[in-house]
Design a protein around this motif. Sequence first.
Motif, PDB file in Angstrom:
ATOM      1  N   ARG A 295       0.840  -1.210   0.000  1.00  0.00           N
ATOM      2  CA  ARG A 295       0.000   0.000   0.000  1.00  0.00           C
ATOM      3  C   ARG A 295       0.869   1.252   0.000  1.00  0.00           C
ATOM      4  N   GLU A 296       1.959   1.216   0.791  1.00  0.00           N
ATOM      5  CA  GLU A 296       2.856   2.379   0.835  1.00  0.00           C
ATOM      6  C   GLU A 296       3.464   2.669  -0.532  1.00  0.00           C
ATOM      7  N   LEU A 297       3.942   1.623  -1.201  1.00  0.00           N
ATOM      8  CA  LEU A 297       4.532   1.806  -2.533  1.00  0.00           C
ATOM      9  C   LEU A 297       3.487   2.258  -3.537  1.00  0.00           C
ATOM     10  N   GLY A 298       2.272   1.700  -3.399  1.00  0.00           N
ATOM     11  CA  GLY A 298       1.192   2.129  -4.293  1.00  0.00           C
ATOM     12  C   GLY A 298       0.861   3.597  -4.116  1.00  0.00           C
ATOM     13  N   LEU A 299       0.874   4.089  -2.868  1.00  0.00           N
ATOM     14  CA  LEU A 299       0.626   5.502  -2.617  1.00  0.00           C
ATOM     15  C   LEU A 299       1.709   6.372  -3.251  1.00  0.00           C
ATOM     16  N   LEU A 300       2.965   5.919  -3.145  1.00  0.00           N
ATOM     17  CA  LEU A 300       4.053   6.666  -3.781  1.00  0.00           C
ATOM     18  C   LEU A 300       3.849   6.749  -5.286  1.00  0.00           C
ATOM     19  N   ARG A 301       3.410   5.633  -5.869  1.00  0.00           N
ATOM     20  CA  ARG A 301       3.143   5.646  -7.316  1.00  0.00           C
ATOM     21  C   ARG A 301       1.977   6.582  -7.630  1.00  0.00           C
ATOM     22  N   ALA A 302       0.948   6.564  -6.785  1.00  0.00           N
ATOM     23  CA  ALA A 302      -0.225   7.419  -7.019  1.00  0.00           C
ATOM     24  C   ALA A 302       0.125   8.898  -6.889  1.00  0.00           C
ATOM     25  N   VAL A 388       4.726  -2.421  -8.581  1.00  0.00           N
ATOM     26  CA  VAL A 388       3.498  -2.159  -7.827  1.00  0.00           C
ATOM     27  C   VAL A 388       2.717  -1.025  -8.510  1.00  0.00           C
ATOM     28  N   SER A 389       1.434  -1.260  -8.757  1.00  0.00           N
ATOM     29  CA  SER A 389       0.607  -0.264  -9.450  1.00  0.00           C
ATOM     30  C   SER A 389       0.019   0.726  -8.445  1.00  0.00           C
ATOM     31  N   PRO A 390      -0.343   1.938  -8.902  1.00  0.00           N
ATOM     32  CA  PRO A 390      -0.981   2.907  -7.997  1.00  0.00           C
ATOM     33  C   PRO A 390      -2.265   2.371  -7.381  1.00  0.00           C
ATOM     34  N   MET A 391      -2.968   1.474  -8.068  1.00  0.00           N
ATOM     35  CA  MET A 391      -4.230   0.945  -7.549  1.00  0.00           C
ATOM     36  C   MET A 391      -4.014   0.057  -6.321  1.00  0.00           C
ATOM     37  N   ALA A 392      -2.739  -0.421  -6.146  1.00  0.00           N
ATOM     38  CA  ALA A 392      -2.463  -1.275  -4.993  1.00  0.00           C
ATOM     39  C   ALA A 392      -2.640  -0.522  -3.686  1.00  0.00           C
ATOM     40  N   ALA A 393      -2.599   0.798  -3.745  1.00  0.00           N
ATOM     41  CA  ALA A 393      -2.792   1.584  -2.534  1.00  0.00           C
ATOM     42  C   ALA A 393      -4.214   1.466  -2.007  1.00  0.00           C
ATOM     43  N   LEU A 394      -5.149   1.089  -2.898  1.00  0.00           N
ATOM     44  CA  LEU A 394      -6.541   0.974  -2.490  1.00  0.00           C
ATOM     45  C   LEU A 394      -6.886  -0.420  -2.010  1.00  0.00           C
ATOM     46  N   ALA A 395      -5.964  -1.375  -2.195  1.00  0.00           N
ATOM     47  CA  ALA A 395      -6.245  -2.763  -1.832  1.00  0.00           C
ATOM     48  C   ALA A 395      -5.322  -3.198  -0.709  1.00  0.00           C
ATOM     49  N   ASP A 396      -5.769  -4.150   0.051  1.00  0.00           N
ATOM     50  CA  ASP A 396      -4.946  -4.706   1.136  1.00  0.00           C
ATOM     51  C   ASP A 396      -4.408  -6.040   0.661  1.00  0.00           C
ATOM     52  N   ALA A 397      -3.418  -6.016  -0.210  1.00  0.00           N
ATOM     53  CA  ALA A 397      -2.929  -7.244  -0.840  1.00  0.00           C
ATOM     54  C   ALA A 397      -1.436  -7.167  -1.028  1.00  0.00           C
ATOM     55  N   GLU A 398      -0.829  -8.316  -1.123  1.00  0.00           N
ATOM     56  CA  GLU A 398       0.596  -8.379  -1.417  1.00  0.00           C
ATOM     57  C   GLU A 398       0.817  -8.190  -2.910  1.00  0.00           C
TER      58      GLU A 398
END
Length: 855
Positions: A295-302, A388-398
Amino acid sequence: MLKATLRSFLAHKGRLLLSALAVVLSVAFVAGSLIFSDTVTRTFDRLFASTSADVTVGPKDDLNSQIPSGAAETVPASLATRIAGIDGVESTHADASVENITVVDSENESVGPTTGAPTIATDWYLTDRSPVKLTSGHAPEGASEALLDADTAKSKDVGIGDTLTVLAQPGTFKVKIVGIATFTTTNPGAALVFLDSRTAPDQLLGSPEAATSISVDAAPGVTDAVLKQRIAAELGTTTYDLKTADEQAEDAAAQLGGFLDIIKYVMLGFAGIAVLVGVFLIVNTFSMLIAQRTRELGLLRALGADRRQVRRSVLTEALLLGLVGSTLGLAVGIGLAAGLIELMGVFGMNLKSTEMVIGVATPVSAYVVGVGVTFVAAYLPARRASGVSPMAALADAEVAGVGRPLRVRAIVGSVVGAAGAAALAGCAASSSTSSSASLLGLGIVLTLIATVIAGPLLVRPVIRVLGGAFPALFGSVGRMSQRNALRNPRRTGATAAALMVGLALVGGMSVASASMSKSFDEQIDKTLGADFVIQNSNFVPFSQEVTDKVRQTEGTGLVVRQRFSPVAVRLPDGKRIETTATAYDPQLDDVARVTYTQGDSAAALGDGKIAMDADFAKDHDVTVGSTIPVEFPAGRNTELTVGALTDQDGSDGFGMTGGLFFGFATIEKYVPGGQDSALYVNAASGTSADTLRSNLDKTLEPYPQVQVRDLADYKKLVHDQIAVLLYLVYALLGLAIVIAVLGVVNTLALSVVERTREIGLLRAIGLSRRQLRRMIRLESVVIAVFGAVLGLALGLIWGVCVQQVLALQGMKAFAVPWTTIIAVVVGAALVGIVAALMPALRASRMNVLAAIAHE
C-alpha cells in the motif's frame, strides 16, 4: 523520494538488523583474513630481510620433495676460507644448522613445539643480524654446553643448569643449558638450541669439515648482487646455490606462504559461506518488506513516483544496509584478526597486535563484498517493488505474480538442473582424475543453483509429506502450521535454502570422508602385513640409533627398513618428473602384500632395479626391462632398469607419484647418510605381539617422538587425519547454521508482523497463547527440516560423485555415515525450534484488539 527512503529505512531498522548481521559476518571474515595474512607477511618479511646474510652459499639441489630423506645437505666448511679471499667480502662464516633433530629433557619429554614448527639446532654465532640475544648465562663452550631460546625454556620449564638430550643424525648427545637467548624479532614458533660453533658441525653433521651453508657479508660499498656475481665467478653456478639477502628472504617467505595460504583460504571459505547464505536472507527480507509495504509503494506511485524512483528507493535502502553492515563487519574483522594474532601466540608464533597491518585493499574489499552482496541480493525484490501499481494503494494485498515466477523457475531450474546432472554423470563416467574433478565442480555449482531456483516448486509436495502427521498429532494447530509453511512457497524455499547450503556441504563431505576411511581401512588390511610399524609422530626420519635399538629389542624378529629420497626420472616419452621414491630391505614380502602386474619383489628390489605403478608406466611408455635415468640429490645420477610393475590402486603407501621404489642398496649408494622413515617389525618366533609391543615401548622410552603402531593404530591415524578436514566442514556448517537461524528468525518475525490481524482474529476465536507459540514453532521446524532434506539429498548425490573421483585414485570403497545423516535431520528440527522462540514469544504477547485493528 530520498526523505521517504531514509524514513522507511529508519522505520524498518529492527527488521533489517538480522540481515545486517549476515553482512557483518561475511565482511568480518574477509577483512580478518586479509588483515591477519598481511600482518604476518609484513612481520616475517622484516624478520627474513633483517636476518639473512648478504649472500648465502648453499648446496645445489634441484629436486623438491615434501618427504625428507633425513640426510642434511652440506657444503665443505673450507669454502668459507676460499670465499673470504674474494674482493668485496668483509667476513664469512660456515653455518651448521639442522632441523632433523629431537630434543628431550631429563624425563624424556620433548621440548620441541607441538604445533608442527621445527626444532632447530644451530651453532652460536652472534652478529648484527641475529634474531636473538643472550639475556642470561653465558655462551656455550665445548660439546657439552648449549643455549635454549627463552620462549621454549618458559613453555617447557627448562632453566639454566638443566640437562637436555639431543637426538641428531650422527648420534645422541647430552648438553647442559648454560644460557638463555631471547628473540629480538618475531618468534616464528620454532624451538632453538644453540651449540658451540667449534663442535656443532661434528655433533649435527657428523663431520667438522661440513657446513649447511656459508654466510657472506659484503664490504662497505659492495652491493649484494655484485658480491653474488663475484662469488659465482669464483665457485661457478652449477655446484653451489647462491642467494642474496633478498632472494633468501623471498624463499623463506614463499615457504611460509603455504601456511598463510591455508589460513587465508579457510577464512575466505567461511566468508564465502556467509556471503552465500546471507544472500538468501537479504533476498527474503526485502521480498517480505516489499510485500508488506504494497500500500505504501502504491501511494508513492499514485503521488507521482515512477517505477525507476521506486526501484531506486529500495536499492538505496539496500546500499544503506550494506554500508552499515560493511562498517561494522570491518570493525569485527579487525577484532577477529587481533584474536588470530593472539591465538598464534598460544601456538608459539609471537606476533604483535600493535603492528597490525590494514592495507588499502582490506577496507576496499570489505565494502565491495558488503555493499555488493546487499545490492545484488536486493535487486530482484527492488524490480518487483517497481511493478506495484498505484491501484495497490486501495487494496490490502501483497504483490501479485506468484504463479508466473514459479513457472519461470520451473523452466530455468530444469535447464540448469539438467546441465548439472549431465556434469555429475560425466564425472562418474570419466576415467581421468582431472576431467572428473572438473566436471564434479561444475556439477556441484549447477545442481546447487538449480535446487535454489526450483526449491519453491518442491515446497508443497515435500512439506505435505514432512508435515503430514501434524494434524493428527497437534490437531488444528498442526494443520495451520503446515498451511502457513505452504502459503508462500518462494518465501519458504528461500528461508530453507540458507540451511540447505550448509547441510549439502556436510552431507557430501561426510560421504566422502566415510568412503575414504573405509577405503584406507581396506587398503591397510590388504597391504600391511607387519605386526608393528615404527615411525616418528611427525613422519620425519629418525636416527640410525633408533633402528639399532629396535633390532636389539628382545622378541624382535624381522625388521624391514623404509627410507625416502627425492628423485627425478626421465621417461621414454621425454618427460622429466620429480617425485619421491622409497627404498626397502629385500624381505619386503614378509611385512607387506604388494600386488604386482609384472615381476615380483625380488625383481623390484634387486641391484640396479626399480619398480613403478603399472598405470604410471603405461602413461609414459615404460615396460619391464626399460632403462630409466634417475637423478638423486647432490647431483648423483644413475640408470635403473624397471624390474617390476605394481597395481597398488594409488593408495598403497609404498611410493608417491609413480609409486617408485627400489632396494636399500640403491639408496645407500646414491643417498649416503640418510635416515629411516619407518620400520616394519614382526615378532620373533615364540614371542606374542603384545609382549613385543611392551618391549618396544620400553626400548623407545628415550625417544618420545617415535611411535609404535599396530594395524588398529594405523587405521586410527588415518581416520584422525581425515577428521581434520571434516572438522573444518563442520565449522563451516556451524557458521551456515548461525546465519540460517537468523534467516528463519527474520522470516518468522516478519511473518508475524505480516499476519498481525490474522493472529488477533485467531486469538479472538479462542486460540491460546501456548497454541499460538506451538503453531509458529511447528512452522519453523517443518521449514528447517525441509531445508535439511533438500541439503542432505543434494549432499548424498555430491558424495557419490566425489567417491567416483576418489575411486580413480584407488579409494574404491563407498560408505554413507547414516548416524551423521540422522543426527543432522534431528539437529535441523532443533534449529527450527530455537529459531522460533523469539517470534513465537512476540506473537503470543500481542494485544488481541490492537492486532485486529492493525493496518
